[in-house]
Design a protein around this motif. Sequence first.
Motif, PDB file in Angstrom:
ATOM      1  N   ASP A 120      -6.924  -8.990  27.801  1.00  0.00           N
ATOM      2  CA  ASP A 120      -5.930  -9.779  28.023  1.00  0.00           C
ATOM      3  C   ASP A 120      -4.333  -9.182  27.541  1.00  0.00           C
ATOM      4  N   ALA A 121      -3.515  -9.687  28.367  1.00  0.00           N
ATOM      5  CA  ALA A 121      -2.019  -8.912  28.483  1.00  0.00           C
ATOM      6  C   ALA A 121      -1.170 -10.132  27.973  1.00  0.00           C
ATOM      7  N   ARG A 122      -1.286 -11.471  27.640  1.00  0.00           N
ATOM      8  CA  ARG A 122      -0.467 -12.440  27.358  1.00  0.00           C
ATOM      9  C   ARG A 122      -0.679 -13.440  28.608  1.00  0.00           C
ATOM     10  N   ARG A 123      -0.383 -14.628  28.411  1.00  0.00           N
ATOM     11  CA  ARG A 123      -0.181 -15.841  29.398  1.00  0.00           C
ATOM     12  C   ARG A 123      -1.335 -15.286  30.640  1.00  0.00           C
ATOM     13  N   MET A 124      -0.873 -15.426  32.036  1.00  0.00           N
ATOM     14  CA  MET A 124      -1.845 -15.241  32.741  1.00  0.00           C
ATOM     15  C   MET A 124      -2.264 -13.713  33.420  1.00  0.00           C
ATOM     16  N   GLU A 125      -1.555 -12.791  32.696  1.00  0.00           N
ATOM     17  CA  GLU A 125      -1.626 -11.464  32.834  1.00  0.00           C
ATOM     18  C   GLU A 125      -2.678 -10.681  32.166  1.00  0.00           C
ATOM     19  N   VAL A 126      -3.210  -9.943  32.903  1.00  0.00           N
ATOM     20  CA  VAL A 126      -4.391  -8.979  32.192  1.00  0.00           C
ATOM     21  C   VAL A 126      -4.201  -7.711  32.814  1.00  0.00           C
ATOM     22  N   TYR A 127      -4.813  -6.581  31.808  1.00  0.00           N
ATOM     23  CA  TYR A 127      -4.832  -5.371  32.371  1.00  0.00           C
ATOM     24  C   TYR A 127      -6.415  -5.197  33.051  1.00  0.00           C
ATOM     25  N   THR A 128      -6.437  -4.689  34.246  1.00  0.00           N
ATOM     26  CA  THR A 128      -7.704  -4.951  35.024  1.00  0.00           C
ATOM     27  C   THR A 128      -7.892  -3.546  36.028  1.00  0.00           C
TER      28      THR A 128
END
Length: 227
Positions: A120-128
């Motif tokens: 999880d990187a806040r809102r609809m952002e992710v580290y992936t």
Amino acid sequence: MTIIQIETATTVCSVALAGDGEVIAFKQLDERNIHAEIITLFIDELINAAGLKYSDIDAVAVSSGPGSYTGLRIGVSTAKGLCFALDKPLIAVETLAAMAQGIINEGDIDADTLLCPMIDARRMEVYTALFDANGGLVKPTSAEIIDDGSFKEQLQNNKILFFGDGAEKCREVLSANPNAQFVTGFANSATHITKKAAEKFAGTDFEDVAYFEPYYLKDFLVTQKKA
């Protein structure tokens, strides 16, 4: 080969003790903002329970990011402190690669399935990133804003397993595709570091303890509270 392994990239604070590439014992707790308070206690408890002394440790391995800025700083600072104090080598294992290994360890993955850990990187952002069923890197680590077009090309030809603390918030926009499958209940763990840490130890793939920094991926942003 005895290695202390540390994972603090998410809300999970996890420490494992591994010997010759096998987990001897581990302790972990999934609770926000608890890492600094308990990480050294976990390490001490594992060392004592195994009947070892700190001087018996051959290396320290740490989950190196991306992930929580504060969590990574605590984990890496603790690992570096141990390495300095004990004069032992430091091993860094990329967090998303360790997560993929955690899924592989559970077995029963089809050869054409891709693995997509998400932090999880806040809102609809992710580290992936994307990995194949053997843990090989298919798509490098990035920070991505997820929408219904994400992974469209890969989902045409492959089933993808999405997992991690950033995956659940993406379920609604991705699950319309039948090849998108979600693993529930996955938690980051220091036990996932074991295989790659053992490989790096065998290859003397060590970090410079003085200069090593976590892989934050994005700059830390300080926000002010609303009045």
